[in-house]
Scaffold this motif. Sequence first.
Motif, PDB file in Angstrom:
ATOM      1  N   ASN A  65       0.971  -1.201   0.085  1.00 55.78           N
ATOM      2  CA  ASN A  65      -0.169  -0.018  -0.226  1.00 55.78           C
ATOM      3  C   ASN A  65       1.006   1.230   0.068  1.00 55.78           C
ATOM      4  O   ASN A  65       0.616   2.224   0.705  1.00 55.78           O
ATOM      5  CB  ASN A  65      -0.974  -0.056   1.031  1.00 55.78           C
ATOM      6  N   ASN A  66       1.971   1.290  -0.734  1.00 51.03           N
ATOM      7  CA  ASN A  66       2.826   2.434  -0.891  1.00 51.03           C
ATOM      8  C   ASN A  66       3.458   2.859   0.577  1.00 51.03           C
ATOM      9  O   ASN A  66       3.861   3.924   0.561  1.00 51.03           O
ATOM     10  CB  ASN A  66       2.227   3.687  -1.573  1.00 51.03           C
ATOM     11  N   LYS A  67       3.482   1.905   1.453  1.00 54.19           N
ATOM     12  CA  LYS A  67       4.349   1.989   2.595  1.00 54.19           C
ATOM     13  C   LYS A  67       5.504   1.188   2.947  1.00 54.19           C
ATOM     14  O   LYS A  67       5.360  -0.034   2.599  1.00 54.19           O
ATOM     15  CB  LYS A  67       3.539   2.047   3.794  1.00 54.19           C
ATOM     16  N   LYS A  68       6.683   1.789   3.030  1.00 57.74           N
ATOM     17  CA  LYS A  68       7.830   0.793   3.288  1.00 57.74           C
ATOM     18  C   LYS A  68       8.625   1.029   4.886  1.00 57.74           C
ATOM     19  O   LYS A  68       8.242   2.028   5.468  1.00 57.74           O
ATOM     20  CB  LYS A  68       9.061   1.155   2.363  1.00 57.74           C
ATOM     21  N   TYR A  69       9.047  -0.171   5.171  1.00 59.11           N
ATOM     22  CA  TYR A  69       9.492  -0.209   6.352  1.00 59.11           C
ATOM     23  C   TYR A  69      10.977  -0.727   6.454  1.00 59.11           C
ATOM     24  O   TYR A  69      11.290  -1.818   5.945  1.00 59.11           O
ATOM     25  CB  TYR A  69       8.812  -1.561   7.405  1.00 59.11           C
ATOM     26  N   LEU A  70      11.994  -0.022   7.156  1.00 60.20           N
ATOM     27  CA  LEU A  70      13.230  -0.504   7.276  1.00 60.20           C
ATOM     28  C   LEU A  70      13.235  -1.372   8.777  1.00 60.20           C
ATOM     29  O   LEU A  70      12.879  -0.959   9.662  1.00 60.20           O
ATOM     30  CB  LEU A  70      14.071   0.861   7.346  1.00 60.20           C
ATOM     31  N   CYS A  71      13.666  -2.525   8.438  1.00 56.08           N
ATOM     32  CA  CYS A  71      13.548  -3.305   9.481  1.00 56.08           C
ATOM     33  C   CYS A  71      14.591  -4.252   9.893  1.00 56.08           C
ATOM     34  O   CYS A  71      15.881  -3.993   8.864  1.00 56.08           O
ATOM     35  CB  CYS A  71      12.587  -4.371   9.326  1.00 56.08           C
ATOM     36  N   GLU A  72      14.850  -4.767  11.078  1.00 51.41           N
ATOM     37  CA  GLU A  72      16.023  -5.550  11.270  1.00 51.41           C
ATOM     38  C   GLU A  72      15.571  -6.784  11.797  1.00 51.41           C
ATOM     39  O   GLU A  72      14.457  -7.002  12.744  1.00 51.41           O
ATOM     40  CB  GLU A  72      16.815  -4.846  12.594  1.00 51.41           C
ATOM     41  N   ILE A  73      16.144  -7.875  11.464  1.00 48.01           N
ATOM     42  CA  ILE A  73      15.902  -9.329  11.695  1.00 48.01           C
ATOM     43  C   ILE A  73      16.160  -9.526  13.102  1.00 48.01           C
ATOM     44  O   ILE A  73      17.070  -9.311  13.731  1.00 48.01           O
ATOM     45  CB  ILE A  73      16.546 -10.413  10.940  1.00 48.01           C
ATOM     46  N   ARG A  74      14.889 -10.131  13.972  1.00 44.90           N
ATOM     47  CA  ARG A  74      15.164 -10.256  15.439  1.00 44.90           C
ATOM     48  C   ARG A  74      15.167 -11.601  15.630  1.00 44.90           C
ATOM     49  O   ARG A  74      15.847 -12.304  16.553  1.00 44.90           O
ATOM     50  CB  ARG A  74      14.000  -9.665  15.974  1.00 44.90           C
ATOM     51  N   GLU A  75      14.046 -12.582  14.944  1.00 40.55           N
ATOM     52  CA  GLU A  75      14.015 -13.961  15.288  1.00 40.55           C
ATOM     53  C   GLU A  75      13.774 -14.737  13.885  1.00 40.55           C
ATOM     54  O   GLU A  75      13.052 -14.204  13.205  1.00 40.55           O
ATOM     55  CB  GLU A  75      13.148 -14.338  16.343  1.00 40.55           C
ATOM     56  N   MET A  76      13.974 -16.157  13.814  1.00 37.97           N
ATOM     57  CA  MET A  76      14.009 -16.691  12.786  1.00 37.97           C
ATOM     58  C   MET A  76      13.726 -18.196  13.160  1.00 37.97           C
ATOM     59  O   MET A  76      14.255 -18.810  13.884  1.00 37.97           O
ATOM     60  CB  MET A  76      15.005 -16.639  11.817  1.00 37.97           C
ATOM     61  N   THR A  77      12.565 -18.717  12.570  1.00 36.00           N
ATOM     62  CA  THR A  77      12.288 -20.049  12.711  1.00 36.00           C
ATOM     63  C   THR A  77      12.062 -20.903  11.421  1.00 36.00           C
ATOM     64  O   THR A  77      12.440 -20.071  10.366  1.00 36.00           O
ATOM     65  CB  THR A  77      10.926 -20.390  13.403  1.00 36.00           C
ATOM     66  N   ALA A  78      11.787 -22.214  11.251  1.00 37.06           N
ATOM     67  CA  ALA A  78      11.647 -22.735   9.859  1.00 37.06           C
ATOM     68  C   ALA A  78      10.431 -22.073   9.194  1.00 37.06           C
ATOM     69  O   ALA A  78      10.476 -22.170   7.681  1.00 37.06           O
ATOM     70  CB  ALA A  78      11.466 -24.218  10.387  1.00 37.06           C
ATOM     71  N   ASP A  79       9.532 -21.421   9.841  1.00 36.94           N
ATOM     72  CA  ASP A  79       8.379 -21.015   9.077  1.00 36.94           C
ATOM     73  C   ASP A  79       8.037 -19.583   9.073  1.00 36.94           C
ATOM     74  O   ASP A  79       7.336 -18.945   8.174  1.00 36.94           O
ATOM     75  CB  ASP A  79       7.082 -21.590   9.883  1.00 36.94           C
ATOM     76  N   THR A  80       8.939 -18.745   9.870  1.00 43.69           N
ATOM     77  CA  THR A  80       8.450 -17.347  10.032  1.00 43.69           C
ATOM     78  C   THR A  80      10.036 -16.521  10.155  1.00 43.69           C
ATOM     79  O   THR A  80      10.871 -17.185  10.553  1.00 43.69           O
ATOM     80  CB  THR A  80       7.656 -16.902  11.252  1.00 43.69           C
ATOM     81  N   VAL A  81      10.012 -15.266   9.872  1.00 45.81           N
ATOM     82  CA  VAL A  81      11.068 -14.296  10.387  1.00 45.81           C
ATOM     83  C   VAL A  81      10.451 -13.119  11.108  1.00 45.81           C
ATOM     84  O   VAL A  81       9.404 -12.442  10.338  1.00 45.81           O
ATOM     85  CB  VAL A  81      11.973 -13.699   8.761  1.00 45.81           C
ATOM     86  N   GLN A  82      10.997 -12.940  12.074  1.00 47.87           N
ATOM     87  CA  GLN A  82      10.520 -11.737  12.708  1.00 47.87           C
ATOM     88  C   GLN A  82      11.201 -10.630  12.639  1.00 47.87           C
ATOM     89  O   GLN A  82      12.423 -10.443  13.147  1.00 47.87           O
ATOM     90  CB  GLN A  82      10.246 -12.016  14.592  1.00 47.87           C
TER      91      GLN A  82
END
Length: 246
Positions: A44-61
Amino acid sequence: MQHFFVTPEQVEEEEITITGSDVNHIRNVLRMKKGEQLEISDGNNKKYLCEIREMTADTVQAGILEVYHTDTEPACRTVLFQGLPKSDKMDWIVQKAVELGVSEIVPMATRRAVVKLDAKKAKKKTDRWQAIAESAAKQAGRGVIPEVHDVMSFSEALAFGRTLDHVFIPYELAEGMEETRKQLQSLKKGESAGIFIGPEGGFEVEEVEKAAAEAGAAPITLGKRILRTETAGLFVLSVLSYLMEE
């Protein structure tokens, strides 16, 4: 910086949850680690600069560091109605059209189209083209992923075209570059435009006449040279992008 898309529902106040095939791409292809930064768009024309905090086999937080609106989207909505081409040309057309700012792509069955797709093959092709559109949108830094519609008949495409502010149909028998300039320059910011492109054999005269009568399509010329089906639509998108670019 790596760029990914999510739905607005995946965005929370302080973090974004990435799921699906992007998880494997982040973990096993890019081999990204906790603490690395990435860019995420919500479609929706919005961007986020993010930092990886946690990773599992199914998700990335990914924790949100900064939020900003994109300015990469064109000032007008463009829909490319592409007559089904032979071989894998549609893959290339989708990729480049997305890079050039197209809003939507409609694969279209016309009289001279050699390619005939049944429902099962058409669905498989559309899924592939949508994946190509997403990949191209990431590469181009788009704020949205352009939609690749299901294959439409010519009549269905014209019905869609009637909902747009302008409809252009490049045609090898059209004359008058000055009239073409006038037609393309009539598009204003905030309006919508459809571009009808025939397959390798082009449009039949009856199809051009039907497009003019039912969708108000304006036949235009693209110059003295005859362009291939995989070039013509991109030519028009390039011109419109030049005219509309801020």
